[in-house]
Design a protein around this motif. Structure first.
Motif, PDB file in Angstrom:
ATOM      1  N   GLY A   1      46.885  13.284  64.018  1.00  0.00           N
ATOM      2  CA  GLY A   1      48.084  13.585  64.791  1.00  0.00           C
ATOM      3  C   GLY A   1      49.394  13.227  64.142  1.00  0.00           C
ATOM      4  O   GLY A   1      50.453  13.667  64.605  1.00  0.00           O
TER       5      GLY A   1
ATOM      6  N   SER B   1      52.701  17.551  69.061  1.00  0.00           N
ATOM      7  CA  SER B   1      52.251  16.358  69.772  1.00  0.00           C
ATOM      8  C   SER B   1      53.173  16.072  70.948  1.00  0.00           C
ATOM      9  O   SER B   1      54.372  16.347  70.895  1.00  0.00           O
ATOM     10  CB  SER B   1      52.159  15.143  68.842  1.00  0.00           C
ATOM     11  OG  SER B   1      53.422  14.857  68.262  1.00  0.00           O
ATOM     12  N   ILE B   2      52.595  15.544  72.016  1.00  0.00           N
ATOM     13  CA  ILE B   2      53.316  15.273  73.255  1.00  0.00           C
ATOM     14  C   ILE B   2      53.404  13.767  73.455  1.00  0.00           C
ATOM     15  O   ILE B   2      52.405  13.051  73.321  1.00  0.00           O
ATOM     16  CB  ILE B   2      52.586  15.909  74.457  1.00  0.00           C
ATOM     17  CG1 ILE B   2      52.373  17.413  74.221  1.00  0.00           C
ATOM     18  CG2 ILE B   2      53.369  15.663  75.745  1.00  0.00           C
ATOM     19  CD1 ILE B   2      53.629  18.226  74.037  1.00  0.00           C
TER      20      ILE B   2
ATOM     21  N   ARG C   1      57.336  17.340  67.647  1.00  0.00           N
ATOM     22  CA  ARG C   1      57.005  16.285  68.610  1.00  0.00           C
ATOM     23  C   ARG C   1      57.923  16.420  69.832  1.00  0.00           C
ATOM     24  O   ARG C   1      59.151  16.393  69.693  1.00  0.00           O
ATOM     25  CB  ARG C   1      57.145  14.900  67.968  1.00  0.00           C
ATOM     26  CG  ARG C   1      56.102  14.639  66.881  1.00  0.00           C
ATOM     27  CD  ARG C   1      56.258  13.264  66.246  1.00  0.00           C
ATOM     28  NE  ARG C   1      57.476  13.187  65.447  1.00  0.00           N
ATOM     29  CZ  ARG C   1      57.573  13.582  64.181  1.00  0.00           C
ATOM     30  NH1 ARG C   1      56.520  14.089  63.563  1.00  0.00           N
ATOM     31  NH2 ARG C   1      58.712  13.472  63.522  1.00  0.00           N
TER      32      ARG C   1
ATOM     33  N   GLU D   1      51.431  15.691  81.077  1.00  0.00           N
ATOM     34  CA  GLU D   1      50.923  15.443  79.727  1.00  0.00           C
ATOM     35  C   GLU D   1      49.608  16.188  79.479  1.00  0.00           C
ATOM     36  O   GLU D   1      49.379  16.715  78.389  1.00  0.00           O
ATOM     37  CB  GLU D   1      50.730  13.942  79.513  1.00  0.00           C
ATOM     38  CG  GLU D   1      52.043  13.185  79.466  1.00  0.00           C
ATOM     39  CD  GLU D   1      51.918  11.794  80.060  1.00  0.00           C
ATOM     40  OE1 GLU D   1      52.355  10.848  79.397  1.00  0.00           O
ATOM     41  OE2 GLU D   1      51.398  11.662  81.192  1.00  0.00           O
TER      42      GLU D   1
ATOM     43  N   GLN E   1      49.582  19.111  76.564  1.00  0.00           N
ATOM     44  CA  GLN E   1      48.749  18.965  75.382  1.00  0.00           C
ATOM     45  C   GLN E   1      47.672  20.037  75.318  1.00  0.00           C
ATOM     46  O   GLN E   1      47.261  20.462  74.244  1.00  0.00           O
ATOM     47  CB  GLN E   1      48.108  17.580  75.344  1.00  0.00           C
ATOM     48  CG  GLN E   1      47.592  17.187  73.966  1.00  0.00           C
ATOM     49  CD  GLN E   1      48.703  17.092  72.911  1.00  0.00           C
ATOM     50  OE1 GLN E   1      49.498  16.156  72.908  1.00  0.00           O
ATOM     51  NE2 GLN E   1      48.778  18.067  72.012  1.00  0.00           N
TER      52      GLN E   1
END
Length: 272
Positions: free
Chosen positions: A13, A44-45, A19, A32, A36
């Motif tokens: 990741g 990426s979260i 991001r 979330e 994702q």
């Protein structure tokens, strides 16, 4: 070890090219999880949490959430602090994973909210559900809209949401809390799709917004669009789409193929 026998290391990741930071209520996992799920591996979260007085441990809520916590969620200093801390990370865009506060604030109050947050964003672009939804409607050419709210929104809150979108000139042909159990864990793509199919489709909107970031919704998008012939926009889908474009990751957004026609479009004008 020779080149022919060397195996690739498992992904970790760290090499994400984009991001995205999201601020969510303290007991909500929905934003979330869905962000994702929709995001490709290159995204990426990263979440930040604020206490939301309408939620209890385990994500439990009353059948209808009270309105005072909805407004207090976005009042200083807690939201400002959460955004500032999140923005200190090496992110590319920020988003607010919460819908109902904008309903209560109305258009002017929401504009003032984003202006208030500007000094703590570290110049990162920031969006939220209703702001992103408006950008999506405009990108899709949708003027006739339906708004499906979570069952834990009451009629007054749903009406405030309809009024919010009407302030921007949209024709709200249907709105209301969906007639499903008022329990996040009880919402499924199947029962939400059935509600939209039987209650919303007859109004023939250009697009339907499934509002509320805590409602399980992204699994409805692709099959409903294919079946019903209008655009399906959901709270978490739309904030990811908008955040990717604001982050300069349009090519990444265009590469998302399983979550609606929205990802084939791009924001217009000031929303870009």
């Amino acid at each position: 070890m020779t080149d022919s026998t060397r195996t690739a290391a498992p992904t970790d990741g760290w090499d994400a090219s984009t991001r995205i930071g999201v601020v969510v209520p303290h007991a909500d996992v929905g934003p979330e999880a869905e962000l994702q799920a929709v995001a490709p591996a290159s995204v990426s979260i990263h979440g930040s949490r604020i206490h939301f007085a309408a939620m209890r441990a385990g994500g439990e809520m009353d059948e209808k959430i009270p309105h005072d916590p909805v407004r207090s969620f976005v009042e200083p200093p807690y939201l400002d602090q959460a955004v500032e801390l999140l923005a200190a990370s090496p992110l590319h865009a920020l988003t607010l994973g919460f819908t109902s506060s904008s309903y209560v604030l109305k258009a002017k109050g929401e504009e003032e909210l984003y202006e208030r947050l500007r000094p703590v964003t570290r110049d990162l672009p920031i969006t939220g559900t209703t702001k992103a939804a408006r950008a999506a409607f405009d990108a899709l050419g949708a003027r006739r809209i339906a708004v499906v709210n979570p069952p834990w929104f009451d009629d007054k809150l749903s009406g405030q949401g309809a009024d919010y979108f009407r302030e921007f000139g949209y024709d709200v042909v249907h709105h209301g809390p969906c007639g499903l159990p008022s329990d996040q864990k009880a919402i499924t793509p199947d029962n939400l799709s059935a509600w939209i199919r039987t209650t919303v489709a007859a109004h023939r909107p250009d697009a339907v917004l499934v509002a509320g970031n805590g409602i399980r919704a992204v699994g409805t998008i692709k099959p409903l669009e294919a079946e019903l012939g209008f655009h399906v926009v959901t709270a978490n889908q739309v904030i990811l789409w908008h955040a990717l474009h604001l982050a300069g990751a349009a090519d990444t957004a265009f590469g998302i193929t399983d979550y609606g026609h929205l990802f084939t479009t791009e924001p217009k004008g000031e929303a870009a």
